[in-house]
Write an enzyme that holds these catalytic residues in place. Structure first.
Site, PDB file in Angstrom:
ATOM      1  N   GLY A 247       0.813  -1.211   0.000  1.00 21.46           N
ATOM      2  CA  GLY A 247       0.000   0.000   0.000  1.00 21.46           C
ATOM      3  C   GLY A 247       0.846   1.260   0.000  1.00 21.46           C
ATOM      4  O   GLY A 247       0.491   2.260  -0.626  1.00 21.46           O
ATOM      5  N   ASP A 248       1.981   1.217   0.696  1.00 21.28           N
ATOM      6  CA  ASP A 248       2.877   2.371   0.727  1.00 21.28           C
ATOM      7  C   ASP A 248       3.519   2.585  -0.643  1.00 21.28           C
ATOM      8  O   ASP A 248       3.728   3.731  -1.067  1.00 21.28           O
ATOM      9  CB  ASP A 248       3.948   2.168   1.785  1.00 21.28           C
TER      10      ASP A 248
END
Length: 308
Positions: A247-248
């Site tokens: 997600g990052d």
């Protein structure tokens, strides 16, 4: 320069075991230690993409000292603010037999009023040279629940677009401050709006203040509701691996696309390719450049009809 804010930084520890079996002892086959927290992960990917990245937030105690030593080996600028308390650790246990990851996250140090004031001074100074800012992750104890809303408002006053990646009440309050972009996952978006359909939920979240909403849909990619349209980008096939940091990586793709003024389909393609390459990487939170570039040619982006 792109600024990333991680109020609750962490020393990330990854343990690899042949198989994770409850109620038993395990022999760890590999240990990886790295500076972590969502914003630090985002900055590391931004640097790999060729962007100048600066990290700020809090670090303190013996764990914070180790984090900053490790951060010195990463091509990002360290503007972390010292605190008296000890930086938290996160422990990821990777099951080699299944590829599954079990995550254990400590709460983080308690931040005092004086430490928060010192951070705000640093943040205001850094905003003057920023093209965009990412506000990422959980709030440490002692930081008020409206902290991200305050940081979004200060970024808007400085003319700096803000991306917000958090959850729960900090997300709800931050959304009302009108960030450029929010990036919840599907469950966080449903909790925020009460709508289980991601399209409806994203449209509702935009009405609450965000200029654009990008929702992570796990193996189904990401959905973006923007002023220019609504799209879903999906990876070429279901992938198995460690999702830690994926997600990052997607946030870094979105943020880099924003500062490069890419059209939304290209931003989403980059975000999904980075996230997928991160899942496929043998080291949590890393990605292989060749895999990423190959995936860029295989991401499907389709415009979506927003429900009435």
């Amino acid at each position: 320069m792109i600024l990333t804010v991680t109020l609750n930084t962490a020393l990330d520890l990854t343990y690899a075991v042949p198989a994770l079996v409850p109620h038993s002892s395990h022999r760890v086959t590999e240990v990886i230690e790295r500076p972590g927290g969502k914003g630090l992960n985002v900055a590391r990917v931004l640097a790999a993409l060729g962007h100048e990245a600066v990290v700020t937030g809090f670090a303190g105690g013996p764990t914070g000292a180790v984090l900053r030593e490790l951060l010195a080996g990463v091509p990002v600028r360290d503007a972390l603010v010292p605190v008296e308390g000890n930086t938290r650790r996160t422990l990821a246990v990777v099951d080699a037999a299944t590829g599954d990851t079990t995550q254990l996250n400590e709460p983080g140090p308690t931040v005092t009023a004086d430490e928060w004031a010192a951070f705000l001074g640093t943040y205001e100074t850094l905003l003057r040279g920023a093209d965009a800012v990412a506000l990422c992750g959980s709030l440490p104890p002692g930081v008020h629940v409206g902290a991200y809303a305050e940081l979004v408002r200060r970024a808007r006053a400085a003319g700096v677009p803000a991306l917000l990646d958090t959850s729960g009440e900090p997300l709800r309050r931050g959304l009302a401050a009108r960030p450029e972009l929010v990036k919840p996952n599907a469950d966080e978006l449903a909790q925020l709006t009460g709508a289980r359909d991601p399209l409806r939920a994203a449209r509702d979240a935009r009405r609450r203040g965000a200029r654009a909403v990008v929702a992570s849909l796990g193996p189904d990619g990401i959905l973006a509701a923007t002023a220019d349209g609504t799209w879903q980008a999906t990876p070429p096939s279901k992938v198995l691996g460690n999702p830690t940091g994926a997600g990052d990586s997607a946030v870094a793709g979105l943020l880099s696309g924003l500062v490069e003024s890419l059209p939304w389909p290209d931003r989403l393609t980059r975000a999904v390719a980075l996230a997928t390459a991160t899942v496929l990487s043998p080291t949590a939170g890393d990605f292989d450049r060749a895999t990423y570039e190959e995936l860029l040619t295989r991401i499907a982006v389709q415009e979506q009809r927003v429900p009435a």
